[in-house]
Each structure stands twice: as C-alpha cells, then as structure tokens.
Design a protein around this motif. Structure first.
Motif, PDB file in Angstrom:
ATOM      1  N   THR A   1      15.409   0.669   3.646  1.00  0.00           N
ATOM      2  CA  THR A   1      15.247   1.579   4.943  1.00  0.00           C
ATOM      3  C   THR A   1      14.062   2.690   4.467  1.00  0.00           C
ATOM      4  N   ASN A   2      13.583   3.292   5.772  1.00  0.00           N
ATOM      5  CA  ASN A   2      12.680   4.206   5.626  1.00  0.00           C
ATOM      6  C   ASN A   2      13.363   5.260   5.216  1.00  0.00           C
ATOM      7  N   PHE A   3      12.367   6.690   5.236  1.00  0.00           N
ATOM      8  CA  PHE A   3      13.013   7.709   4.909  1.00  0.00           C
ATOM      9  C   PHE A   3      13.334   8.334   6.116  1.00  0.00           C
ATOM     10  N   HIS A   4      14.414   9.167   6.336  1.00  0.00           N
ATOM     11  CA  HIS A   4      15.064   9.564   7.536  1.00  0.00           C
ATOM     12  C   HIS A   4      14.877  11.375   7.810  1.00  0.00           C
ATOM     13  N   LEU A   5      15.390  11.673   8.786  1.00  0.00           N
ATOM     14  CA  LEU A   5      15.275  13.175   9.333  1.00  0.00           C
ATOM     15  C   LEU A   5      16.363  13.849   8.466  1.00  0.00           C
ATOM     16  N   PRO A   6      15.955  15.016   8.260  1.00  0.00           N
ATOM     17  CA  PRO A   6      17.065  16.135   7.681  1.00  0.00           C
ATOM     18  C   PRO A   6      18.263  16.236   8.761  1.00  0.00           C
ATOM     19  N   LYS A   7      19.479  16.495   8.165  1.00  0.00           N
ATOM     20  CA  LYS A   7      20.682  16.568   9.047  1.00  0.00           C
ATOM     21  C   LYS A   7      20.980  15.127   9.970  1.00  0.00           C
ATOM     22  N   SER A   8      20.212  14.082   9.644  1.00  0.00           N
ATOM     23  CA  SER A   8      20.399  13.157  10.730  1.00  0.00           C
ATOM     24  C   SER A   8      21.632  12.115  10.196  1.00  0.00           C
ATOM     25  N   THR A   9      22.218  11.493  11.332  1.00  0.00           N
ATOM     26  CA  THR A   9      23.396  10.341  10.980  1.00  0.00           C
ATOM     27  C   THR A   9      22.822   9.466   9.896  1.00  0.00           C
ATOM     28  N   LEU A  10      21.643   9.121   9.830  1.00  0.00           N
ATOM     29  CA  LEU A  10      20.901   8.142   8.917  1.00  0.00           C
ATOM     30  C   LEU A  10      20.704   8.548   7.377  1.00  0.00           C
ATOM     31  N   PHE A  11      20.557   9.898   7.445  1.00  0.00           N
ATOM     32  CA  PHE A  11      20.621  10.393   6.073  1.00  0.00           C
ATOM     33  C   PHE A  11      21.983  10.496   5.455  1.00  0.00           C
ATOM     34  N   MET A  12      22.839  10.768   6.511  1.00  0.00           N
ATOM     35  CA  MET A  12      24.334  10.742   5.866  1.00  0.00           C
ATOM     36  C   MET A  12      24.717   9.339   5.385  1.00  0.00           C
TER      37      MET A  12
ATOM     38  N   MET B   1      32.581  16.951   6.484  1.00  0.00           N
ATOM     39  CA  MET B   1      31.634  17.408   5.746  1.00  0.00           C
ATOM     40  C   MET B   1      30.753  18.467   6.631  1.00  0.00           C
ATOM     41  N   ARG B   2      30.194  19.459   6.000  1.00  0.00           N
ATOM     42  CA  ARG B   2      29.127  20.433   6.557  1.00  0.00           C
ATOM     43  C   ARG B   2      28.002  19.677   6.875  1.00  0.00           C
ATOM     44  N   VAL B   3      27.632  19.720   8.145  1.00  0.00           N
ATOM     45  CA  VAL B   3      26.309  18.921   8.242  1.00  0.00           C
ATOM     46  C   VAL B   3      25.037  19.357   7.571  1.00  0.00           C
ATOM     47  N   ASP B   4      24.910  20.789   7.376  1.00  0.00           N
ATOM     48  CA  ASP B   4      23.874  21.580   6.457  1.00  0.00           C
ATOM     49  C   ASP B   4      23.941  21.043   5.223  1.00  0.00           C
ATOM     50  N   LEU B   5      24.869  20.371   4.625  1.00  0.00           N
ATOM     51  CA  LEU B   5      24.690  19.837   3.472  1.00  0.00           C
ATOM     52  C   LEU B   5      23.508  18.784   3.540  1.00  0.00           C
ATOM     53  N   PHE B   6      23.174  18.199   4.419  1.00  0.00           N
ATOM     54  CA  PHE B   6      22.328  17.136   4.480  1.00  0.00           C
ATOM     55  C   PHE B   6      21.039  17.444   5.052  1.00  0.00           C
ATOM     56  N   ASP B   7      20.734  18.892   4.845  1.00  0.00           N
ATOM     57  CA  ASP B   7      19.439  19.495   5.245  1.00  0.00           C
ATOM     58  C   ASP B   7      18.374  19.362   4.018  1.00  0.00           C
ATOM     59  N   PHE B   8      17.252  19.269   4.383  1.00  0.00           N
ATOM     60  CA  PHE B   8      16.275  19.373   3.367  1.00  0.00           C
ATOM     61  C   PHE B   8      14.886  19.829   3.875  1.00  0.00           C
ATOM     62  N   ALA B   9      13.809  20.228   3.336  1.00  0.00           N
ATOM     63  CA  ALA B   9      12.529  20.878   3.908  1.00  0.00           C
ATOM     64  C   ALA B   9      11.658  19.628   3.808  1.00  0.00           C
ATOM     65  N   LEU B  10      11.102  19.316   4.810  1.00  0.00           N
ATOM     66  CA  LEU B  10       9.935  18.106   4.931  1.00  0.00           C
ATOM     67  C   LEU B  10       8.639  18.801   5.377  1.00  0.00           C
ATOM     68  N   PRO B  11       7.642  18.821   4.571  1.00  0.00           N
ATOM     69  CA  PRO B  11       6.269  19.202   5.218  1.00  0.00           C
ATOM     70  C   PRO B  11       5.969  18.280   6.487  1.00  0.00           C
ATOM     71  N   GLN B  12       5.562  19.037   7.508  1.00  0.00           N
ATOM     72  CA  GLN B  12       4.948  18.124   8.574  1.00  0.00           C
ATOM     73  C   GLN B  12       4.143  17.150   8.429  1.00  0.00           C
ATOM     74  N   ASP B  13       3.262  17.447   7.349  1.00  0.00           N
ATOM     75  CA  ASP B  13       2.176  16.192   7.217  1.00  0.00           C
ATOM     76  C   ASP B  13       2.670  15.288   6.657  1.00  0.00           C
ATOM     77  N   ARG B  14       3.929  14.862   6.199  1.00  0.00           N
ATOM     78  CA  ARG B  14       4.490  13.723   5.773  1.00  0.00           C
ATOM     79  C   ARG B  14       5.098  12.895   6.864  1.00  0.00           C
ATOM     80  N   ILE B  15       4.921  13.423   8.101  1.00  0.00           N
ATOM     81  CA  ILE B  15       5.587  12.383   9.174  1.00  0.00           C
ATOM     82  C   ILE B  15       4.356  11.474   9.493  1.00  0.00           C
ATOM     83  N   ALA B  16       4.631  10.280   9.205  1.00  0.00           N
ATOM     84  CA  ALA B  16       3.619   9.255   9.467  1.00  0.00           C
ATOM     85  C   ALA B  16       3.257   8.910  11.027  1.00  0.00           C
ATOM     86  N   LEU B  17       2.261   9.042  11.189  1.00  0.00           N
ATOM     87  CA  LEU B  17       1.762   8.668  12.714  1.00  0.00           C
ATOM     88  C   LEU B  17       1.149   7.318  13.018  1.00  0.00           C
TER      89      LEU B  17
END
Length: 343
Positions: free
Chosen positions: A294-305, A1-17
């Motif tokens: 599970t937590n929420f994962h990065l765009p185009k990551s193996t875990l979102f796949m 499968m194409r990796v770009d199918l697993f892309d999405f836009a995430l606002p940077q302020d949603r990344i928990a520090l």
C-alpha cells in the motif's frame, strides 16, 4: 479509540504530484514484523516467496469529476457510487446553491437533475437523456484526482493514463486503487519468474475514501459503502493457496477490505457480490490476508487506521517517521510499502 492517536506531521513537499517514471522505480518500504528496510518496487520478486499470491483490484476509474452551472451558480460534482443506469450518488461543491428538483448543466449536452438529498449532504443525480451515462462522462467529465493533488495543480491529459492501473478492466471507480499504479509488464514478468501468483477482484472505489474523519472517536465514524465482487473460482484458488502455505497479499487497501468482507470467522474466503462498508481499526482480527502492499496515507485517515490495525500503531508510527526522514513520497502518486505482520 481517539482519532488524534493516528495523527502525524507531514511536510507538504512530501506529497507526490506525479508518479515515478518508470512506475516500478518508486521506493518501497518493507515492514516485516517490526523490522524496517528500504527497497524499490522492482525488488518485489526478491521480497516475496514462490507460493505467495498478490491480489489486485481490476476496477477502472471513470471521469467522474464534473463542473457545471445551475443558473448563475457554479456547481461541482464528484460522483461517488452508482445507484442504477442513470443515477449516481454525488458529493456536491457549492451544495447550498442546489435544491432538489433543479437541473445542473455540465456542458457538452450533459445535464442532471438533483433528484434527492441524502443525510450525509450528498445528492442523487439523475442524468437526463437516453445516452449511456458512461458516454456523457467521457464528454463532460475529468479524472477525479484526489483533492491533495488537484488543489496544487491542474488535471491534465497525462493523468488519464497516470491515474489508471494496468489491471483496470471494470468501469466504475472514482478513485484509483493506487498501490497497483506501481506495476509494469516487466515487474509482472519478474514476479511470474519468481513463482509469485496473482488474482483479481473488483471493488469500485468511491469518493468517500477522500473524506476526512471529523469525529473524535473512531467508533463514531460512518464509512461510505462501496460495491465489490469476488467470484467463486477466485475464492477457491485463494483458499487453496493459503491451505498450501502461501501468503495472500492484498495490493491496496481496496483489495484488503473486500477480501476481509468476504471472509468468515473460519478464515475461508467466500464468493461475494454487493456493498461493503467495513471499517478496520486496531483490535480487528484479520482473517483473509497475510500482508499488504500500500502507499503512504493521510494523517488521521481511515487508511492509516487500517495499516495500524495490521502492523500495530507504534510500528506504523516508526515506519512513517522513517519514510519522512528518508524522503519517501506520500499519497496516491507516491511511494509504496510492503507490510508483513508477524505470523
């Protein structure tokens, strides 16, 4: 499968520090088949059944991030996977300034020789001296926070506790099994009272979990291997629970990957000890598990796949869009999800 199918836009302020306080106050998005509902982690005893079994990873994160020098050059190292008592595979920052045979001084009387360079660009580091490497790391290492956190703030003393689960027993991970960071004594007591069971296994999470997918097609991506163990008694109990009609719910993708690695086509979980490099993408037939927290994962990551393989890509795209719209926090210190595929 194409990796770009697993892309999405995430606002940077949603990344928990930082994690939620208390830990079980984090949001929990339940995805049951295609139905989505909002909860908090402390609701978990009401969301699971009395025959369900949660499977936790008891690996313990070691201070695997090192900063040192080779002459005048600054060298950073993130340990990835133990080779033997004195050798670790490591990803190196400023690797162009390091050659095989050279020694890196990490301070605090800790040094290591670059013994070999591997095809993926990582090095085998041979730690010098006779002290156990674990003691050397306690002196010179820091907690290996993910780059999407470490690039935004400094690592501090609080992370030594925040980035460790309450189940941590077996030293060897260089990344936390973050789904289990949400658990507390009170939550476990509530789960026991609700009749929800629990088991543990060990998978030493490697730094490869943070590596981006750089290829265009999923079948071209090479997963790094990680060491794991499921003992015979645990496998027997999990098999008995499923036979009795209970659901095996992995807490974290690390637990899931080891369970699937240990399970044959017949759906029977076998004892397991060794390396796994399992890579789960849509089309995979799950054999060992009936759900995943599970937590929420990065765009185009193996875990979102992986979560897309479990629930369907369209369902997960809808779930992540809902999470973004409703202010869920993402990644290691972020909020959680409970994924229950249709049976």
């Amino acid at each position: 499968m194409r990796v770009d199918l697993f892309d999405f836009a995430l606002p940077q302020d949603r990344i928990a520090l930082r994690p939620s306080v208390p830990r079980d106050s984090a949001k929990l998005l339940k995805v049951d088949g295609s139905r989505i509902s909002d909860h908090i982690v402390s609701d978990l005893p009401q969301l699971l059944g009395p025959q369900d079994i949660l499977v936790f990873n008891d690996t313990k994160v070691i201070p695997a991030q090192l900063q040192g020098r080779r002459g005048e050059a600054k060298i950073g190292a993130t340990l990835h996977k133990r080779v033997d008592l004195r050798r670790w595979q490591a990803f190196i920052r400023n690797a162009k300034r390091l050659r095989v045979g050279e020694v890196v001084d990490f301070g605090s009387d800790v040094s290591a020789e670059a013994e070999a360079k591997l095809e993926d660009g990582s090095f085998i580091l041979h730690f010098l001296g006779e002290e156990p490497v674990e003691l050397l790391l306690e002196r010179a290492g820091t907690m290996p926070l993910p780059p999407y956190i470490a690039s935004k703030r400094a690592i501090d003393e609080r992370d030594a506790d925040d980035y460790q689960t309450m189940f941590a027993r077996e030293k060897g991970a260089v990344a936390a099994p973050t789904a289990a960071l949400h658990f507390t004594d009170d939550l476990l007591a509530g789960l026991v009272a609700a009749g929800v069971g629990s088991e543990t296994l060990t998978l030493h999470v490697g730094a490869g979990t943070f590596l981006p997918v750089k290829v265009e097609e999923t079948d071209k991506h090479q997963m790094h291997s990680e060491w794991g163990r499921i003992d015979a008694a645990t496998a027997d109990r999990l098999n008995a629970a499923r036979k009795a009609g209970g659901r095996v719910i992995a807490v974290g993708t690390t637990s899931l990957r080891l369970l699937e690695s240990a399970t044959g086509e017949d759906g029977i979980i076998q004892p397991f000890e060794g390396d796994t490099d399992i890579f789960i993408t849509p089309g995979y037939k799950f054999r060992a598990i009936d759900g995943l927290m599970t937590n929420f994962h990065l765009p185009k990551s193996t875990l979102f796949m992986l979560v897309s393989a479990l629930m369907g890509l369209e369902t997960m795209q809808e779930a992540y869009a809902h999470a973004i719209a409703h202010d869920y926090r993402f990644y290691s210190y972020g909020d959680s999800s409970l994924l229950l595929p249709a049976r």
